[in-house]
Write an enzyme that holds these catalytic residues in place. Sequence first.
Site, PDB file in Angstrom:
ATOM      1  N   HIS A   8      -8.695  -1.136  -8.860  1.00 33.47           N
ATOM      2  CA  HIS A   8      -8.459  -0.022  -7.943  1.00 33.47           C
ATOM      3  C   HIS A   8      -7.437   0.956  -8.510  1.00 33.47           C
ATOM      4  O   HIS A   8      -7.638   2.180  -8.445  1.00 33.47           O
ATOM      5  CB  HIS A   8      -7.986  -0.573  -6.594  1.00 33.47           C
ATOM      6  CG  HIS A   8      -7.766   0.481  -5.556  1.00 33.47           C
ATOM      7  ND1 HIS A   8      -8.810   1.180  -4.994  1.00 33.47           N
ATOM      8  CD2 HIS A   8      -6.623   0.971  -4.995  1.00 33.47           C
ATOM      9  CE1 HIS A   8      -8.333   2.052  -4.106  1.00 33.47           C
ATOM     10  NE2 HIS A   8      -7.015   1.955  -4.101  1.00 33.47           N
ATOM     11  N   ASP A  12       0.845  -1.194   0.000  1.00 35.81           N
ATOM     12  CA  ASP A  12       0.000   0.000   0.000  1.00 35.81           C
ATOM     13  C   ASP A  12       0.880   1.244   0.000  1.00 35.81           C
ATOM     14  O   ASP A  12       1.726   1.407   0.878  1.00 35.81           O
ATOM     15  CB  ASP A  12      -0.899  -0.012   1.245  1.00 35.81           C
ATOM     16  CG  ASP A  12      -2.055   0.959   1.138  1.00 35.81           C
ATOM     17  OD1 ASP A  12      -2.061   1.777   0.205  1.00 35.81           O
ATOM     18  OD2 ASP A  12      -2.955   0.895   1.996  1.00 35.81           O
TER      19      ASP A  12
END
Length: 314
Positions: A222, A149
């Site tokens: 995403h 992330d």
Amino acid sequence: MRTPENLAQPVLAPLTESALFMTLTIGTGGEAAVHDLLPDLAGMVRSVGFPLPDEHLTCVAGIGSAAWDRLFTGERPALLHPFRALSGSRHQAPSTPGDLFLHIRATRLYPCFELARRVAARLDTAVSVQDDTVGFRYFDRRDLLGYVDGTENPVGHAAGVAALVADEDPGFTGGSYLIVQKYLHDLAKWTAKPVEERDRAVGRHLADDVEIPDAEKAVDSHVALTTIEGPDGTEGKILRDNMPFGSIARDEYGTYFCGYAADPGVTERMLTRMFLAEQPDQLLDVSTAVTGGLYFVPPAGFLADPPALPAGRG
């Protein structure tokens, strides 16, 4: 030299191993207590953090739109407004209460906890703590879905450009707009998917964090939906400091999204695409947003000497 970087709160501090995200609302008559706290916040960070230099304790404070006019006279940040809830055909991003937000970071959790405890004790009944979420680094900066992330976070000067207000709003140079959301993951549903499906949903490969080429990337991945380009083709960037969190007892596993931007519209465009696109973000099939807030993070000097309270709030 007067630059956004040297006027800012520690928005650009390096990623840490631990964090505590605390959302507070101000009760009726509590404005003076919060206003009095703000100039003392830096000293409170020092009192906890100075004896623990290896912990690299920092705290960023943000103020919500409704609270701004309760706390300060004078001008408002030009782009400050309430978090805009999103309601798509399949997924929702709620707006939840929040007047004061603290993003506390350190190497280990206990300095974060101690600072948050002191702030809450100082404010006492002037505020209500709506949420306090403990974040932790997970393996090699992966979230609980298993993916790294923050790979595309800007660094160096580019981080300041993305995250900090410059001369476009001169009264608030060095400030930042912070959007936060708490997402809960259905890990059982996610891990039941083949790795190839998970890669397709994210837009990256699980094993090596390599982004899938644009020609092969799913339009509802995403990565595809959170890649924003302006009219001139320049990619809009934000600075993320997301953290995993969880509770085995409550069967609760999630990601706390924490995105700083010089213009909140960049983050809002990402969220709008995620939730409202004809084909919304595949990750939302397993990730549910349960909170949402937008805050302005004032420059450090503003906190050190804030404008006076409005009449009748003292």
